[in-house]
Design a protein around this motif. Sequence first.
Motif, PDB file in Angstrom:
ATOM      1  N   PRO A 281      22.413 -28.452  -2.137  1.00  0.00           N
ATOM      2  CA  PRO A 281      21.780 -29.288  -3.170  1.00  0.00           C
ATOM      3  C   PRO A 281      21.449 -28.503  -4.432  1.00  0.00           C
ATOM      4  N   LEU A 282      21.045 -27.234  -4.253  1.00  0.00           N
ATOM      5  CA  LEU A 282      20.674 -26.432  -5.409  1.00  0.00           C
ATOM      6  C   LEU A 282      21.906 -26.018  -6.197  1.00  0.00           C
ATOM      7  N   LEU A 283      23.008 -25.740  -5.490  1.00  0.00           N
ATOM      8  CA  LEU A 283      24.247 -25.407  -6.190  1.00  0.00           C
ATOM      9  C   LEU A 283      24.694 -26.592  -7.040  1.00  0.00           C
ATOM     10  N   ILE A 284      24.566 -27.781  -6.478  1.00  0.00           N
ATOM     11  CA  ILE A 284      24.936 -28.978  -7.245  1.00  0.00           C
ATOM     12  C   ILE A 284      24.067 -29.085  -8.498  1.00  0.00           C
ATOM     13  N   MET A 285      22.759 -28.819  -8.314  1.00  0.00           N
ATOM     14  CA  MET A 285      21.858 -28.876  -9.480  1.00  0.00           C
ATOM     15  C   MET A 285      22.263 -27.863 -10.540  1.00  0.00           C
ATOM     16  N   LEU A 286      22.689 -26.668 -10.091  1.00  0.00           N
ATOM     17  CA  LEU A 286      23.064 -25.645 -11.063  1.00  0.00           C
ATOM     18  C   LEU A 286      24.327 -26.065 -11.810  1.00  0.00           C
ATOM     19  N   VAL A 287      25.244 -26.703 -11.098  1.00  0.00           N
ATOM     20  CA  VAL A 287      26.468 -27.141 -11.756  1.00  0.00           C
ATOM     21  C   VAL A 287      26.153 -28.236 -12.780  1.00  0.00           C
ATOM     22  N   ILE A 288      25.314 -29.189 -12.379  1.00  0.00           N
ATOM     23  CA  ILE A 288      24.996 -30.296 -13.290  1.00  0.00           C
ATOM     24  C   ILE A 288      24.061 -29.840 -14.402  1.00  0.00           C
ATOM     25  N   GLY A 289      22.995 -29.109 -14.015  1.00  0.00           N
ATOM     26  CA  GLY A 289      21.939 -28.836 -14.990  1.00  0.00           C
ATOM     27  C   GLY A 289      21.798 -27.374 -15.355  1.00  0.00           C
ATOM     28  N   GLY A 290      22.851 -26.574 -15.122  1.00  0.00           N
ATOM     29  CA  GLY A 290      22.758 -25.143 -15.396  1.00  0.00           C
ATOM     30  C   GLY A 290      22.296 -24.849 -16.809  1.00  0.00           C
ATOM     31  N   ARG A 291      22.884 -25.575 -17.748  1.00  0.00           N
ATOM     32  CA  ARG A 291      22.525 -25.394 -19.148  1.00  0.00           C
ATOM     33  C   ARG A 291      21.017 -25.595 -19.373  1.00  0.00           C
ATOM     34  N   GLN A 292      20.481 -26.653 -18.746  1.00  0.00           N
ATOM     35  CA  GLN A 292      19.042 -26.938 -18.924  1.00  0.00           C
ATOM     36  C   GLN A 292      18.184 -25.855 -18.278  1.00  0.00           C
ATOM     37  N   ILE A 293      18.598 -25.414 -17.082  1.00  0.00           N
ATOM     38  CA  ILE A 293      17.798 -24.390 -16.401  1.00  0.00           C
ATOM     39  C   ILE A 293      17.778 -23.119 -17.247  1.00  0.00           C
ATOM     40  N   VAL A 294      18.950 -22.738 -17.773  1.00  0.00           N
ATOM     41  CA  VAL A 294      19.014 -21.558 -18.638  1.00  0.00           C
ATOM     42  C   VAL A 294      18.074 -21.723 -19.820  1.00  0.00           C
ATOM     43  N   ARG A 295      18.139 -22.908 -20.433  1.00  0.00           N
ATOM     44  CA  ARG A 295      17.301 -23.122 -21.610  1.00  0.00           C
ATOM     45  C   ARG A 295      15.827 -23.046 -21.257  1.00  0.00           C
ATOM     46  N   GLY A 296      15.469 -23.661 -20.122  1.00  0.00           N
ATOM     47  CA  GLY A 296      14.065 -23.657 -19.722  1.00  0.00           C
ATOM     48  C   GLY A 296      13.532 -22.248 -19.551  1.00  0.00           C
ATOM     49  N   ILE A 297      14.309 -21.397 -18.876  1.00  0.00           N
ATOM     50  CA  ILE A 297      13.858 -20.031 -18.631  1.00  0.00           C
ATOM     51  C   ILE A 297      13.756 -19.265 -19.951  1.00  0.00           C
ATOM     52  N   MET A 298      14.763 -19.465 -20.815  1.00  0.00           N
ATOM     53  CA  MET A 298      14.743 -18.712 -22.067  1.00  0.00           C
ATOM     54  C   MET A 298      13.639 -19.187 -23.009  1.00  0.00           C
ATOM     55  N   GLU A 299      13.380 -20.476 -23.034  1.00  0.00           N
ATOM     56  CA  GLU A 299      12.285 -20.977 -23.878  1.00  0.00           C
ATOM     57  C   GLU A 299      10.947 -20.475 -23.364  1.00  0.00           C
ATOM     58  N   GLY A 300      10.801 -20.474 -22.046  1.00  0.00           N
ATOM     59  CA  GLY A 300       9.555 -19.992 -21.453  1.00  0.00           C
ATOM     60  C   GLY A 300       9.282 -18.561 -21.861  1.00  0.00           C
ATOM     61  N   ALA A 301      10.354 -17.766 -21.980  1.00  0.00           N
ATOM     62  CA  ALA A 301      10.195 -16.349 -22.317  1.00  0.00           C
ATOM     63  C   ALA A 301       9.684 -16.175 -23.734  1.00  0.00           C
ATOM     64  N   VAL A 302      10.242 -16.955 -24.647  1.00  0.00           N
ATOM     65  CA  VAL A 302       9.864 -16.780 -26.042  1.00  0.00           C
ATOM     66  C   VAL A 302       8.416 -17.192 -26.268  1.00  0.00           C
ATOM     67  N   LYS A 303       8.002 -18.203 -25.526  1.00  0.00           N
ATOM     68  CA  LYS A 303       6.642 -18.696 -25.751  1.00  0.00           C
ATOM     69  C   LYS A 303       5.583 -17.795 -25.150  1.00  0.00           C
ATOM     70  N   SER A 304       5.932 -17.103 -24.116  1.00  0.00           N
ATOM     71  CA  SER A 304       4.858 -16.394 -23.431  1.00  0.00           C
ATOM     72  C   SER A 304       4.482 -15.129 -24.174  1.00  0.00           C
TER      73      SER A 304
END
Lengths: 304, 330
Positions: A281-304
Amino acid sequence: MTTVAPPRRDPAPAPTTGRKRATLLGRAPQDTPAGIGAYLFLSLTALFAAFPLYWMFVIATSTDEATAQLPPVVIPGDQFLVNLEEVFSLQDVYFAASLVNSVIVATVVTASVLFFCSLAGFAFAKLRFRGSRPLLLFVILTLTVPNQLGVVALYIVMGKLGWNGTLLAVIVPGMVTAFGVFYMRQFIVNSVPDELVESARVDGATTMRVYWSIVLPAVRPALAVLGLLTFVATWNDFQWPLITLNGTDYPTSMVAISDLASGNYVIYRRVLAGAFVATVPLLIMLVIGGRQIVRGIMEGAVKS
Amino acid sequence: MPTTRAAAEPTTRRPPPVRSRRMTWRDRLHRFDVRVVPYLLIAPFFLLFFVFGLFPMVFNAVVALRHWRLDDPELTGWAGFENFSRLFTDGDFGNALYNTFGIFLLSTVPQLLLALVIASMLNRRLRGQTWWRVSALLPYITPITASTLVFNVFFSRDLGMANWALGLVGIGTENPIDWRADKLHSWIAIATMVNWKWIGYNALLYLAAMQSIPRDVYEASALDGAGPWRQLWRITVPMIRPVVIFTVVLSTIGGLQLFTEPMLFDLNAQTARGGAGGEWQTVAQLIYKVGWKDLNLGYAAAMSWALFLIILVVAALNTLLTNRLSGGRK
């Protein structure tokens, strides 16, 4: 201090190459095309990242004999369904039920996090109320508290509530997260114009109305990111579910996998068939939403 | 409102009360909306945090000061600092602390250095940029339980791929390494799992910070003739220092609470022994064992508090150290 550096040992420093070199060095890395070395290095990294997953599948599809060879087999076998059937038919592991439980827990927690965190984030971003600044600071401070350290007392609290061994014990504590509140707040501050909220107010819209028709449509991208991150984290959570759910009839899939890997003789093709199913299930999520997950992690970094 | 007026005008008997009552009702609604609703919106977070976050933390201290056993509910009462003083003479706790720090060092340092290098590669102009970034996150989304079990096979003594590969280069062909027999090898194996999991995630954090460095900083550096490697250490790293410190603090908090990997590295996972002689038993694992295998919650709570304090101190020290190393003044 290096202005008087010794001359480079370039055989014939023609004026053109010299200028080229200077511009190349002055360029920001983002503007420098990656060389073959970088591609090679990144390919190795990607291989290193993917290999355990691939090998999990190889063993999950193999027989005992195939996994007991050297050099190791590297091509998937055809025993996946056989191995899987063994996993599902094990008596005390409740593997099928555990997958259902994981789906329930991760879905409910994610939905609830999205709802409550976007509400609270909206309040902190756009509403004026007394104490909003110190309260927000408090939320941020709780981010730094390793709440894993309260597990002993949490277990006792859950015992008093009668929730130990039920899915409530793993669902309820995760229903709103400090990270989610903070993340939504940051997004709403930047993406919902104050004027829009004000004019809706003048037209007589209530707070909930503003949330529903102005804020929610604007924060959809952030909801996707937060939802994916929350789902992955909840699905993968192990320590607390193990403490409260182990030995009951309601394990999550992570607890069930650790059950498969316990005992005096562990059969890895079976364990990894189960682990693979719980990873899909998580692999499927990464395939579908990989772009979003990447963005979420990178945005979190800049804000902190 | 028209309806109100229409209703009020024909009857002259009680128009003012009706009208004013209506007004106050709307007023009250408005006041409720402005004054109370914001608090209602943030209340769920605070409610849950107090019940399932803060209260357990504080209550943990109470439990730590009491006798509290799951198998003997009769045995209650204050224990004073007995649970805490026992920590100082408990060999298991000392051993677990030693293991935790050993694994922590072996995992944090290579993890963050490699993440920096990978981030600097990802920061170039790349074809298929998104693809590389997403592939760096494969380990991040993989359940630690699942990946640890794969690594278990990888690090098995007789048929493991690690020993097979080492054998190819002539290491351990006579006596294959038993990854579960001694501290150093089991630490390396576990640290490998931790590194695998977090390198890509940290690389993305660094990448995000690197992309917010203004371009003219690099232009200025051309005068010094800095090559890409020196550029990374002299310009990029100092510029992203806040994020470097952030990742150091994150991996300190996470690394000192390491639980899943050492649990499942054991061939009989749920015993929580961390090896036949506790070779790789971490503190978080020992807390689980003391609390839910030995059923001594009071002592487990004291251990949690000790670990909390240790994490605070180490996180602070690491922050200072990182600040120095990455070129900060103070």
